[in-house]
Structures are given as C-alpha cells and as structure tokens.
Design a protein around this motif. Sequence first.
Motif, PDB file in Angstrom:
ATOM      1  N   SER A 182       1.019  -1.234   0.081  1.00  0.00           N
ATOM      2  CA  SER A 182       0.139  -0.130  -0.059  1.00  0.00           C
ATOM      3  C   SER A 182       0.823   1.385  -0.063  1.00  0.00           C
ATOM      4  CB  SER A 182      -0.951  -0.227   1.148  1.00  0.00           C
ATOM      5  OG  SER A 182      -1.666   1.102   1.200  1.00  0.00           O
ATOM      6  N   LYS A 229       1.164   4.283  -3.267  1.00  0.00           N
ATOM      7  CA  LYS A 229       1.303   5.618  -2.809  1.00  0.00           C
ATOM      8  C   LYS A 229       2.662   6.351  -3.151  1.00  0.00           C
ATOM      9  CE  LYS A 229      -2.203   5.162   0.763  1.00  0.00           C
ATOM     10  NZ  LYS A 229      -2.531   5.533   2.239  1.00  0.00           N
ATOM     11  N   ASN A 255       2.516   6.734  -6.829  1.00  0.00           N
ATOM     12  CA  ASN A 255       1.323   7.757  -7.597  1.00  0.00           C
ATOM     13  C   ASN A 255       1.781   8.901  -6.942  1.00  0.00           C
ATOM     14  OD1 ASN A 255      -0.753   6.049  -9.455  1.00  0.00           O
ATOM     15  ND2 ASN A 255      -0.106   4.770  -7.362  1.00  0.00           N
ATOM     16  N   ILE A 281       1.782  10.020  -4.081  1.00  0.00           N
ATOM     17  CA  ILE A 281       0.628  10.781  -2.922  1.00  0.00           C
ATOM     18  C   ILE A 281       1.653  10.874  -1.741  1.00  0.00           C
ATOM     19  CG2 ILE A 281      -1.048   9.736  -1.432  1.00  0.00           C
ATOM     20  CD1 ILE A 281      -2.164   7.948  -3.854  1.00  0.00           C
ATOM     21  N   HIS A 313      -0.512   1.905   8.022  1.00  0.00           N
ATOM     22  CA  HIS A 313      -0.923   1.004   7.211  1.00  0.00           C
ATOM     23  C   HIS A 313      -1.333  -0.362   7.615  1.00  0.00           C
ATOM     24  CE1 HIS A 313       0.357   4.409   4.686  1.00  0.00           C
ATOM     25  NE2 HIS A 313      -0.546   4.121   3.729  1.00  0.00           N
TER      26      HIS A 313
END
Length: 365
Positions: free
Chosen positions: A324, A328, A331, A333, A347
């Motif tokens: 996860s 992120k 991308n 994030i 997480h």
Amino acid sequence: MQKKIALLFFSFYTIFSLAQYHELGVFIGGSNYVGDIGTDQYIDPNSLAVGIIYKWNTTDRYSFRGGMTFTNLTETEYNNNDLNRFRRSYKLNNRIQEVTAGIEVNFKEFNLHKERIDFTPYIFYGLTYFRFNQFFLTPNGPFDPPTVNDYGKDEKLAIPITLGFKLNPNPLFVLGFEIGARYALTDNLDGSNPENQYAANNDYKFGNIANNDWYIFTGFTISFTFGEIEHLTLYTFSTENWSRPMEEVNVLMKLLLNSLKKELNRLIDNDVKLQSVGDSNALPKVLKEELDFVIKKTMNNTGMTLTLALNYGGKEEITRAVQSIAHKVKNSIISPEKVDQSTIIEHLYTRNLPPVDLLNRNSGV
C-alpha cells in the motif's frame, strides 16, 4: 483441534470476566450484639458501625470481597422483657475492630456496565479476624451497675454470613443494603465467660456459657467502580489456519458463527464494542455477514473494545502495508523521504488500536 475449540470458548468467557470492574466503597450502618446481656432481639442496631469494602468482580455472578469494619458493641438490660435480666442491670460496651474476606455470590447476573438500572440479591460468606476488649463483671447488687474489670485485648476468629440487595444507578457506583451476622468463636464479648488467666474462675461466669456470642451489622453500602480493561484482542483464526484439513476449518467457522449469534446480547449488555482485523473478505459469506452485523450492532458501545483477529497473519499484514505504501509512493501521494515508523503504523490492520501492554501466547493450538 479440541484445544482450539476450548480456547475459543474460554476466550469469550474471559471477555466478560475482564470487562468487570473492581469496587471500592464504604459501609455505614449500625451494630448490635446477641448473647447473655440485654435484649433477645437478633436485629436491633443501636451503635454506629463504619467500614471500608473492596470487591474484585471476577464474573457477573461471583466476587472476591474484603473489608474492615469498626464499631462499639453496646447493650443494656433496661430494655427487655426478662425481669431477671432487668434486675441484674448489666451493660455491655466492647470495641470491635475486624477484617473480613470471602466470596460474594449474586443470585442473578449483575452487570455493572449496564446504562439502565440493574439489581440482585446476594450472599457473602468467608472468614473474619477481629480484636476486642477482655473483661469480667462483678455484681454490685440489684439495680446497681456491676463493676467492669478490664484485662487487656484479645483476637479471635468469627464466621460471617451476609444477606443483601444491591443496584447500580449507573456504571460508576453501586448502592446496597445488607444484614451481616458474625458468629464469634468466643463467648466473652460480654464478659460472661472470661478467658485466658481468668478461664478457671467460675465465680466470674454467668449465662449460657455453652453458646458463643454473635454480633450483627445492618446498614448501607456505596461503592465506586474502577479498573476496566479498555482493549482486548483475540487471535481467533490466522492465515496459516487455512492449511489445516478442511473439516477442521469448517468446524472452526461454524463455531465462530454460533458464538457470534449466541454472545451478541451479552456483548451489548456488557457494553462491549466488537471489531475485527485481518482480511475478513475471505471468510465464508454467512460468517462475514454475521460478523458485520454484530460489529454494526455494537459500534456505539463505549465499554471495552474487543478485536477479533480473523484471517490475520503478521507476515501478510506487513506485506499488505508495504504494498500500500509502495503504491502511494509510485503515484506521488507520499514521497519516499516521508516514509517513517508512523507511516507504516498507519497502514497496519491495528492502526486504530493502542500499543500492546500484555501478550499471552497459547502454544499447541
């Protein structure tokens, strides 16, 4: 297999044991004595009695109870229907200091967590150790008080038995009324049967020396509750358990389903909030639906939070968290430089749970 089934049953029992409170409170009432002086009434409080009480509620039916009580036993023979005793004019004044411990049993389940008023009768029994004044009396003729001859203090045991009634107006405190008798293992609370250095002097003895004395406490209790366990996690079914024989897996799934249905009302009554960690989507559909239903029904409870680790594994959790975070980062994030311990914790399945204080690992299941 049998061990795992037993563990699951034990775990649900433990939930309600640990969810109970300790209690610390006071007793305020009166005392009276039953023996060879004064009235023949068994419950006739005539002297102030005060004490402190501690209870450890191991379940909603049983408690370990201890306490200390202080009083002056007083009695006079001017207030009875026995003319011979009236003419004798004997009086009693004996200071009692006692420590008592034993078991309190509720006649029905008594839940301290309920927002609505709950009540139950109860009985208490155990053992008492008490201290009292030693004395003997020498008569001074009809209608004249006798001379009280003190010769120190002594300690004895007594057998307590108490009947009471209690209710909880709210989860913070408990009110009660009780009558507690103490069968003293001595007949000298009133000086009628001197012991120790005067035991052989029959001139100082009177009354029925074959019967021991009693003293009675009658009054009210108020106790405040504390010590709730806020979070409890049960490792119920791990990701590795799928490798077991399918027959065992099916039995465990059925057992968990039945337990959720059976224990829902008790979870609500005990103000327990249920939640789960792990990949519950892999569970059988009927079990997943029942789990979601119980979680929804208890989501507003404010007592202990019970977490079931279902289809949970440490390695799987770490792998999922890393994937996860990597997604992120990929991308944009979050930036790689911002990844730290708190990022990993956020997480994990357990991100909403406090740090572990105690871990109990049951081997061989």
